[in-house]
Design a protein around this motif. Structure first.
Motif, short mmCIF file in Angstrom:
data_model
loop_
_atom_site.label_atom_id
_atom_site.label_comp_id
_atom_site.label_asym_id
_atom_site.label_seq_id
_atom_site.Cartn_x
_atom_site.Cartn_y
_atom_site.Cartn_z
N ALA A 25 -27.73 51.49 -1.13
CA ALA A 25 -26.70 51.50 -2.17
C ALA A 25 -26.38 50.08 -2.62
CB ALA A 25 -25.44 52.21 -1.68
N HIS A 26 -26.25 49.18 -1.66
CA HIS A 26 -25.98 47.77 -1.99
C HIS A 26 -27.13 47.15 -2.77
CE1 HIS A 26 -24.75 43.59 -1.57
NE2 HIS A 26 -25.96 43.35 -1.07
N LEU A 27 -28.36 47.38 -2.31
CA LEU A 27 -29.52 46.80 -3.00
C LEU A 27 -29.62 47.31 -4.44
CD1 LEU A 27 -32.16 47.08 -0.13
CD2 LEU A 27 -31.02 44.99 -0.93
N LEU A 28 -29.36 48.59 -4.63
CA LEU A 28 -29.42 49.16 -5.98
C LEU A 28 -28.30 48.62 -6.86
CD1 LEU A 28 -30.30 52.87 -5.13
CD2 LEU A 28 -31.81 51.16 -6.17
N SER A 29 -27.09 48.51 -6.31
CA SER A 29 -25.96 48.05 -7.12
C SER A 29 -26.08 46.58 -7.50
CB SER A 29 -24.64 48.30 -6.40
OG SER A 29 -24.49 47.43 -5.30
N ASP A 32 -31.11 44.00 -6.31
CA ASP A 32 -31.95 43.24 -5.38
C ASP A 32 -33.23 44.04 -5.11
OD1 ASP A 32 -33.13 41.97 -3.18
OD2 ASP A 32 -31.19 41.46 -2.31
N HIS A 33 -34.38 43.43 -5.40
CA HIS A 33 -35.67 44.12 -5.25
C HIS A 33 -36.51 43.57 -4.09
CE1 HIS A 33 -35.12 46.37 -8.95
NE2 HIS A 33 -34.63 45.26 -9.47
N TYR A 34 -35.89 42.78 -3.23
CA TYR A 34 -36.65 42.14 -2.15
C TYR A 34 -37.29 43.15 -1.21
CZ TYR A 34 -37.92 38.76 1.41
OH TYR A 34 -38.63 37.99 2.30
N PHE A 35 -36.61 44.27 -0.96
CA PHE A 35 -37.11 45.26 -0.01
C PHE A 35 -37.78 46.45 -0.70
CE2 PHE A 35 -33.80 43.08 2.44
CZ PHE A 35 -34.50 42.77 3.59
N ASP A 36 -38.19 46.29 -1.94
CA ASP A 36 -38.80 47.40 -2.68
C ASP A 36 -40.04 47.97 -2.02
OD1 ASP A 36 -36.84 47.38 -4.59
OD2 ASP A 36 -38.09 46.57 -6.20
N LYS A 37 -40.80 47.16 -1.32
CA LYS A 37 -42.04 47.63 -0.69
C LYS A 37 -41.87 47.94 0.79
CE LYS A 37 -44.99 45.37 -4.02
NZ LYS A 37 -46.06 44.44 -4.28
#
Length: 105
Positions: A25-29, A32-37
């Protein structure tokens, strides 16, 4: 930083974490795309007992059953995330004891 950008190979394929739902939720809001993979499943116990089936975010991003590569033959998990969770809790109980020990011990 645990997985510094200057070492992109340091990122694991999966990070099991009880609270991955809030992390996602935090990454989406924040965009932040660092953990996309990186797969961000909750451990199996938490996914079954703590995450509602109507919680779209948890089901879409953190349900370990979504990661078919984590399920081996006979529909058994190839990684026992619940055992890892219990081991971390067990070791955590000894942190205050070993914190003061010198390195050789």
């Amino acid at each position: 930083m645990t997985f510094p950008p200057e070492f992109p190979g340091s990122l694991p394929s999966y990070i099991f974490y009880d609270n991955n739902r809030n992390l996602v939720a935090h990454l989406l809001s924040t965009g932040d795309h660092y953990f996309d993979k990186v797969g961000l499943p909750a451990d199996v116990f938490h996914a079954k007992t703590k995450h509602s089936e109507t919680d779209f975010l948890a089901q879409a991003h953190c349900n370990p059953a979504r990661f078919s590569e984590l399920i081996g033959e006979n529909d058994e998990w190839i990684f026992n995330s619940s055992a890892a969770e219990l081991t971390n809790v067990w070791f955590g109980a000894f942190q205050s004891i070993v914190r003061e020990m010198p390195v050789p011990k």
